[in-house]
Design a protein around this motif. Sequence first.
Motif, PDB file in Angstrom:
ATOM      1  N   ASP A   1       0.839  -1.195   0.000  1.00  0.00           N
ATOM      2  CA  ASP A   1       0.000   0.000   0.000  1.00  0.00           C
ATOM      3  C   ASP A   1       0.873   1.243   0.000  1.00  0.00           C
ATOM      4  O   ASP A   1       1.917   1.290   0.665  1.00  0.00           O
ATOM      5  CB  ASP A   1      -0.904   0.016   1.239  1.00  0.00           C
ATOM      6  CG  ASP A   1      -1.999  -1.027   1.147  1.00  0.00           C
ATOM      7  OD1 ASP A   1      -2.458  -1.298   0.023  1.00  0.00           O
ATOM      8  OD2 ASP A   1      -2.386  -1.579   2.193  1.00  0.00           O
TER       9      ASP A   1
ATOM     10  N   ASP B   1      -8.607  10.883  -8.321  1.00  0.00           N
ATOM     11  CA  ASP B   1      -9.350   9.699  -8.768  1.00  0.00           C
ATOM     12  C   ASP B   1      -8.613   8.406  -8.435  1.00  0.00           C
ATOM     13  O   ASP B   1      -9.201   7.322  -8.467  1.00  0.00           O
ATOM     14  CB  ASP B   1      -9.598   9.752 -10.284  1.00  0.00           C
ATOM     15  CG  ASP B   1     -10.507  10.910 -10.670  1.00  0.00           C
ATOM     16  OD1 ASP B   1     -11.297  11.338  -9.819  1.00  0.00           O
ATOM     17  OD2 ASP B   1     -10.403  11.391 -11.819  1.00  0.00           O
ATOM     18  N   ASN B   2      -7.325   8.544  -8.151  1.00  0.00           N
ATOM     19  CA  ASN B   2      -6.500   7.377  -7.838  1.00  0.00           C
ATOM     20  C   ASN B   2      -6.306   7.185  -6.342  1.00  0.00           C
ATOM     21  O   ASN B   2      -5.474   6.386  -5.924  1.00  0.00           O
ATOM     22  CB  ASN B   2      -5.126   7.528  -8.508  1.00  0.00           C
ATOM     23  CG  ASN B   2      -5.216   7.559 -10.009  1.00  0.00           C
ATOM     24  OD1 ASN B   2      -5.495   6.550 -10.640  1.00  0.00           O
ATOM     25  ND2 ASN B   2      -4.998   8.734 -10.604  1.00  0.00           N
TER      26      ASN B   2
ATOM     27  N   LYS C   1      -5.307   4.011  -4.880  1.00  0.00           N
ATOM     28  CA  LYS C   1      -6.165   2.905  -5.307  1.00  0.00           C
ATOM     29  C   LYS C   1      -5.391   1.977  -6.226  1.00  0.00           C
ATOM     30  O   LYS C   1      -4.745   2.423  -7.174  1.00  0.00           O
ATOM     31  CB  LYS C   1      -7.370   3.439  -6.094  1.00  0.00           C
ATOM     32  CG  LYS C   1      -8.424   4.149  -5.294  1.00  0.00           C
ATOM     33  CD  LYS C   1      -9.521   4.615  -6.246  1.00  0.00           C
ATOM     34  CE  LYS C   1     -10.570   5.440  -5.529  1.00  0.00           C
ATOM     35  NZ  LYS C   1     -11.581   5.964  -6.480  1.00  0.00           N
TER      36      LYS C   1
ATOM     37  N   TYR D   1      -2.327  15.392  -0.348  1.00  0.00           N
ATOM     38  CA  TYR D   1      -3.697  15.274  -0.829  1.00  0.00           C
ATOM     39  C   TYR D   1      -4.300  16.667  -1.059  1.00  0.00           C
ATOM     40  O   TYR D   1      -4.947  16.919  -2.092  1.00  0.00           O
ATOM     41  CB  TYR D   1      -4.539  14.497   0.180  1.00  0.00           C
ATOM     42  CG  TYR D   1      -5.978  14.290  -0.239  1.00  0.00           C
ATOM     43  CD1 TYR D   1      -6.338  13.223  -1.064  1.00  0.00           C
ATOM     44  CD2 TYR D   1      -6.976  15.168   0.180  1.00  0.00           C
ATOM     45  CE1 TYR D   1      -7.660  13.036  -1.457  1.00  0.00           C
ATOM     46  CE2 TYR D   1      -8.299  14.991  -0.207  1.00  0.00           C
ATOM     47  CZ  TYR D   1      -8.633  13.924  -1.018  1.00  0.00           C
ATOM     48  OH  TYR D   1      -9.934  13.741  -1.417  1.00  0.00           O
TER      49      TYR D   1
ATOM     50  N   TYR E   1      -5.128   8.446   3.531  1.00  0.00           N
ATOM     51  CA  TYR E   1      -5.413   8.175   2.130  1.00  0.00           C
ATOM     52  C   TYR E   1      -4.418   7.167   1.574  1.00  0.00           C
ATOM     53  O   TYR E   1      -3.241   7.176   1.943  1.00  0.00           O
ATOM     54  CB  TYR E   1      -5.327   9.478   1.313  1.00  0.00           C
ATOM     55  CG  TYR E   1      -6.185  10.599   1.862  1.00  0.00           C
ATOM     56  CD1 TYR E   1      -7.512  10.732   1.477  1.00  0.00           C
ATOM     57  CD2 TYR E   1      -5.656  11.503   2.784  1.00  0.00           C
ATOM     58  CE1 TYR E   1      -8.299  11.758   1.986  1.00  0.00           C
ATOM     59  CE2 TYR E   1      -6.435  12.523   3.309  1.00  0.00           C
ATOM     60  CZ  TYR E   1      -7.757  12.657   2.904  1.00  0.00           C
ATOM     61  OH  TYR E   1      -8.539  13.659   3.430  1.00  0.00           O
TER      62      TYR E   1
ATOM     63  N   ILE F   1      -9.466   6.262   3.907  1.00  0.00           N
ATOM     64  CA  ILE F   1      -9.671   5.301   4.994  1.00  0.00           C
ATOM     65  C   ILE F   1      -9.566   6.038   6.324  1.00  0.00           C
ATOM     66  O   ILE F   1      -8.973   7.113   6.405  1.00  0.00           O
ATOM     67  CB  ILE F   1      -8.663   4.133   4.966  1.00  0.00           C
ATOM     68  CG1 ILE F   1      -7.221   4.662   5.122  1.00  0.00           C
ATOM     69  CG2 ILE F   1      -8.793   3.302   3.719  1.00  0.00           C
ATOM     70  CD1 ILE F   1      -6.223   3.548   5.337  1.00  0.00           C
TER      71      ILE F   1
ATOM     72  N   ARG G   1      -8.015   6.531  -2.396  1.00  0.00           N
ATOM     73  CA  ARG G   1      -9.156   6.100  -1.595  1.00  0.00           C
ATOM     74  C   ARG G   1      -8.962   6.542  -0.149  1.00  0.00           C
ATOM     75  O   ARG G   1      -7.841   6.584   0.365  1.00  0.00           O
ATOM     76  CB  ARG G   1      -9.365   4.590  -1.674  1.00  0.00           C
ATOM     77  CG  ARG G   1      -8.241   3.726  -1.130  1.00  0.00           C
ATOM     78  CD  ARG G   1      -8.529   2.250  -1.402  1.00  0.00           C
ATOM     79  NE  ARG G   1      -7.443   1.389  -1.005  1.00  0.00           N
ATOM     80  CZ  ARG G   1      -7.351   0.816   0.197  1.00  0.00           C
ATOM     81  NH1 ARG G   1      -8.284   1.030   1.105  1.00  0.00           N
ATOM     82  NH2 ARG G   1      -6.343   0.010   0.494  1.00  0.00           N
TER      83      ARG G   1
END
Length: 382
Positions: free
Chosen positions: A32, A54-55, A70, A40, A67, A59, A57
């Motif tokens: 990850d 867009d890439n 993805k 971000y 972040y 959490i 996700r």
Amino acid sequence: MKKIDNILKIKEYDKFKCIADKCKFTCCNGWDINVDTNTYNKWKEKSELNYLLDNVRFIKSNGENSYLIKKETKGVCPLLSDEGLCNIVLNHGEEYLSSTCKSFPRIENNFEDVKEMTLSCSCPEVVNIISNMKEKIYIESNEALSYIEDLGSLQIREALVNILQKEDITLENKLILSYNILFNILNSDDLDYEALIEFLENYKSEKYIKEESNKYRSNENMDNKKYLKEINSLFIDIIENYRNVPLFNEDLTDIYKFAEEINIEKIFNNWREVRDLFKEYDPLMENCIVSKVLSSCVSDDLEEIIISLEIIILEYLFIRHAVLLNYCINENKEISIEDLKDYIVIFSRIIGNNSDAVMEFLLDIFEDEILDFDYISSLVLI
């Protein structure tokens, strides 16, 4: 922000230079990838960078927002080009990289007005640098600095490094002695700073170290085959979710399959041969282990230090076991330094960089994050 007055670096730190697309184990693959909040927000504030969101996700971990890039589980970063280069760097410059991507494999630890800079063995170029060293690894010192004397945790780390770099003691015994030091401290009631320093002073005596080391010589009556089987079982369970990761597939598939099918009785004699051959690489393994201790055994929480050393020992056991499995498969019956270096990188990532997952695994199996001393010593001394 507090000014850092002194920056200390691990030996050969400045030799590191990323080899980018020439790297066999790109850091953009196999785990990850975190995106820090500042990065971000940078991407969010600039319209030309919005597509990067867009890439990402979102959490929530330990009550905090974070972040991740993805991607398929343990797969390749979608921002990596077909040529193996980062599209963020190519199109926008390094200043828009996340802090993780910008710093890896560099590790920073701050103590008062001192910053220590070390390197992670999860990077193959770092392992190459360490493998070419002729002397023992260390962090440069400055006699004017008192941060080690003022912090008990760093006194403990200093004692561990001192043990690990002793001559005339096997690497296995040095690992066990180090683990035992931490257990003794943990089990001592109300050990204040002065008592801690007095306890650690014992390990500056060559006589005391030798006496302690002699207690942990391999016991001929110990059921070594049982513990070799135990390591093999742990090995299978740990790498099961990683053997199909494209980055590791070539190195892990064959030995994983062999580990599942082997008869421990049949490979035990091979283990004795490998154990003797493996000693040739003790200087490399020792330097890698010390490098990990210097970067990770720095917490004010003793249990966290023990867990950090436990992770390091598990990495060592799995590297050694991978070498054994590979040796049994290969007809030429030798240990390849290149294979060994690859295993150091792979298990530094699988174990060291996924320590939370490993701890969950240990809790499920043993109902405790901290493994029993006798159990660890039996695994190390087979």
